[in-house]
Design an enzyme around this catalytic site. Structure first.
Site, short mmCIF file in Angstrom:
data_model
loop_
_atom_site.label_atom_id
_atom_site.label_comp_id
_atom_site.label_asym_id
_atom_site.label_seq_id
_atom_site.Cartn_x
_atom_site.Cartn_y
_atom_site.Cartn_z
N ARG A 7 3.75 -9.16 -0.90
CA ARG A 7 2.81 -8.93 0.20
C ARG A 7 2.04 -10.22 0.53
NH1 ARG A 7 -0.23 -3.13 -0.60
NH2 ARG A 7 1.55 -1.97 -1.37
N ASP B 47 9.48 4.55 -5.96
CA ASP B 47 8.46 4.01 -6.85
C ASP B 47 7.24 4.95 -6.85
OD1 ASP B 47 7.19 2.09 -8.45
OD2 ASP B 47 6.39 0.99 -6.72
N HIS B 48 6.73 5.27 -8.02
CA HIS B 48 5.53 6.13 -8.15
C HIS B 48 5.63 7.44 -7.37
CE1 HIS B 48 3.17 3.32 -10.51
NE2 HIS B 48 3.58 2.36 -9.72
N ASP C 105 5.26 -6.08 -6.30
CA ASP C 105 4.93 -5.72 -4.93
C ASP C 105 3.91 -6.72 -4.36
OD1 ASP C 105 4.43 -4.56 -2.51
OD2 ASP C 105 3.65 -2.68 -3.27
N SER C 106 2.76 -6.83 -5.01
CA SER C 106 1.66 -7.64 -4.46
C SER C 106 2.07 -9.09 -4.17
CB SER C 106 0.47 -7.65 -5.42
OG SER C 106 0.02 -6.34 -5.62
N SER D 59 2.94 -8.60 -10.77
CA SER D 59 2.56 -9.72 -9.89
C SER D 59 1.43 -10.51 -10.53
CB SER D 59 2.07 -9.20 -8.53
OG SER D 59 3.13 -8.67 -7.80
N HIS E 193 -2.03 -2.97 -11.42
CA HIS E 193 -1.50 -3.14 -10.07
C HIS E 193 -2.45 -3.99 -9.22
CE1 HIS E 193 0.77 0.60 -11.10
NE2 HIS E 193 1.72 -0.05 -10.47
P1 13P Z 1 1.97 -5.41 -8.48
O1 13P Z 1 0.82 -4.86 -7.69
O2 13P Z 1 1.48 -6.19 -9.65
O3 13P Z 1 2.94 -6.13 -7.65
O4 13P Z 1 2.73 -4.14 -9.10
C1 13P Z 1 3.77 -3.53 -8.42
C2 13P Z 1 4.21 -2.26 -9.03
O5 13P Z 1 3.99 -1.97 -10.19
C3 13P Z 1 4.98 -1.34 -8.18
O6 13P Z 1 5.26 -0.14 -8.82
O1 G3H Z 2 2.61 0.13 -7.32
C1 G3H Z 2 2.71 0.23 -6.12
C2 G3H Z 2 2.02 -0.54 -5.12
O2 G3H Z 2 1.85 -1.87 -5.26
C3 G3H Z 2 1.08 0.25 -4.28
O3 G3H Z 2 1.82 0.50 -3.20
O4 G3H Z 2 0.19 0.79 -1.36
O5 G3H Z 2 2.61 1.38 -1.09
O6 G3H Z 2 1.14 2.81 -2.53
P1 G3H Z 2 1.39 1.43 -1.97
ZN ZN Z 3 3.73 0.39 -10.26
#
Ligand code: 13P
Ligand code: G3H
Ligand code: ZN
Length: 303
Positions: A255, A81-82, A251-252, A209, A176
């Site tokens: 978490r 990712d990214h 992701d968030s 999220s 994000h």
């Molecule tokens: P969120 O922070 O909204 O969960 O986004 C996650 C994301 O885009 C990971 O690449």
């Molecule tokens: O999009 C990605 C994340 O939510 C940020 O993740 O803190 O692991 O870089 P990271």
């Molecule tokens: Zn992202």
């Protein structure tokens, strides 16, 4: 079973559902996600950022994810990712990731194309799928670019043509991080429709999220139907409602869920010092929330 994003997402695009891509940084989160996919009979994408790799080590993360994928009955893709640096792309390919994201969204258009083409060249040799991004989101991305730029549909066409990517992340108003989207929807569905009408590869929504469920549903189903107007054929109208967003990044929300579950044990049972009793309930909570997301994305029973 281990597979690629391209296979999972082309199927999702045709079937008009989206597949969740969930971030993990440790075994408990990963197992929580995979358990949800098995219970929902849903395909799933598990992904790690460069930050997760720096924290845990790519060999550790790929070892647990590839083990989980091998054991799972549902299709599982392991995705970077990214990825901002080509060194992470190379490391991911070397360590068995089946998909990578090259994120040049913060770069000028031509530079984004140049770095994306390099990633595609590296990935093709190993049958690894590539996601790229055009436009920027809020949150972590605006820390880099300083501003939010929504995806330009015409530029997106040129970008896909010149890079040969398999999937494209678009910026249509999400950001994000946690605690956003408290007010009304600000997603630019008109833009999504314009992009979707000219791009024939699966589209990716980052920063999903905290978005209200009805808005997510709309993005998956692709917002509004095209209107019957002069020059728009019935076939085009039918097609226009077929594909929306095919991959949704979360992701968030995981978490927050994991942290809340850990906090709950620590606060209510201060006598507990067995890590399994602290992390085990958090793993279960991850399964619960991921199952809910899968139902919302309509990927349940699509494995
Ligand atoms: P969120 O922070 O909204 O969960 O986004 C996650 C994301 O885009 C990971 O690449
Ligand atoms: O999009 C990605 C994340 O939510 C940020 O993740 O803190 O692991 O870089 P990271
Ligand atoms: Zn992202």
């Amino acid at each position: 079973m281990l597979t690629t994003n391209k296979i999972i997402l082309n199927k999702a695009r045709k079937g008009r559902y989206a597949v969740g891509a969930f971030n993990f940084v440790n075994m408990e989160v990963l197992q929580g996600i995979i358990n949800a996919a098995e219970l929902e009979k849903s395909p799933v994408i598990v992904q790690t950022t460069e930050g997760a790799i720096d924290y845990a080590g790519i060999e550790y993360l790929s070892a647990i994810a590839l083990t989980a994928a091998k054991k799972a009955k549902v299709p599982v893709a392991l995705h970077l990712d990214h990825g901002k640096e080509l060194s992470y792309i190379r490391a991911a390919i070397k360590n068995g990731y089946t998909s990578v994201m090259i994120d040049g969204s913060h770069l000028p258009f031509e530079e984004n194309i140049a770095i994306t083409r390099k990633a595609v060249a590296l990935a093709r040799k190993k049958n690894v799928s590539v996601e790229a991004e055009l436009g920027t989101l809020g949150g972590i991305e605006d820390k880099v670019s300083g501003k939010v730029t929504l995806t330009d549909p015409a530029k997106a066409v040129e970008f896909v043509k010149r890079t040969g990517v398999d999937t494209l992340a678009v910026a249509i108003g999400t950001s994000h991080g946690a605690y956003k989207f408290k007010g009304k929807s600000k997603l630019d569905f008109r833009r999504l429709r314009q992009i979707k009408d000219v791009i024939r590869i699966p589209l990716v929504l980052h920063g999903a999220s905290g978005i209200p469920p009805d808005i997510v549903k709309k993005a998956v189903k692709y917002g509004a139907k095209l209107r019957k107007t002069k020059g728009v054929s019935d076939a085009h109208i039918r097609k226009s409602v077929k594909e929306g967003i095919s991959k949704i990044n979360i992701d968030s929300d995981l978490r927050l869920t994991f942290d809340a579950a850990v906090r709950e044990v620590i606060m209510t049972k201060p006598e507990v010092f067995d890590l399994r009793k602290i992390l085990g309930p958090a793993r279960e909570q991850i399964t619960d929330i991921v199952r809910k997301k899968m139902r919302l994305f309509r990927s349940s029973r699509k494995a």
